[in-house]
Design an enzyme around this catalytic site. Sequence first.
Site: not given
Length: 268
Positions: A42, A47, A85, A87, A123, A141
């Site tokens: 999750e 992102q 990935l 962030y 979320y 989401d």
Amino acid sequence: MTNISEKNIRNFQEKIFAWWMENKRSLPWRETTDPYYILIAEIMLQQTQVNRSIEKYLEFIEEFPSLEKLASAPISSVLKIWSGLGYNRRALWLQEAAKQIVELKEFPKTQEELQKLKGIGPYTSRSILIFAFNYEIATVDTNIRRILIAEKFAEEETKEKELFIIAQKLLPKGRARDWHNALMDYGSLVLTAAKTGIKPKTTNSEKSKESRRYRGLIVKYLTSYSKVKKEQIVKDCNIPEEKVNDILLGLIADGLVVKIKKNYTLPE
DNA sequence: ATCCCGGACT
DNA sequence: AGTCCGGGAT
């Protein structure tokens, strides 16, 4: 929001599940209900698109197969896998969350407790309870928000709080896990943003591509080399001299890099 | 080349 | 309300 009729709800549920029976995606994090693995998935999926997350997820759970392993790992090893990935701060937060859960001795099972953890908001707290424990709750989401709007259960202006209430009304009893997987698939394969023209709520980073790239480069570099001087970074990462100060300051502000004397290194 | 996408933190 | 990253679509 006006009332949604029972018949309307049933029709919608049947439509989604009928479609899903034929079209469901098989994804690695759907093969587990272990809350730790769900947590990893999750956070990654916050992102990153599904396709790009799959490989990283598999690498991640192989390297850090348990909460304890992740909690005690050097942050460089976590960032090494995360790197690429996007962030990167969330890799820090994920490990921080793992440490907090290890302290708790038991995986949190309420939304309130989960939202106290770093990187887990409205979320994600719900999605963990749904996918790990099949709790009787709904989450929203941008995929699901788009479905609610496209199917006329909500409007583009509908506030987040209201969206959650509407989603809760549409939830089929005892099937929260399947239901949300089905909605995610439907939202990303059928009612896409491009197809519906429904704009997401979130705003984009204003940082230039160039500076984002440099930040990523430095973090990746520091996963292999620790305690290096600025001049070394400039040379090895090929970063313009006049930009390196601002970039390093930004990384330090985000907790991704620490400066010890004249040396830069990853935290811890 | 430029635009689009995304959840949580501060 | 503003900020964060990197790949993919156009």
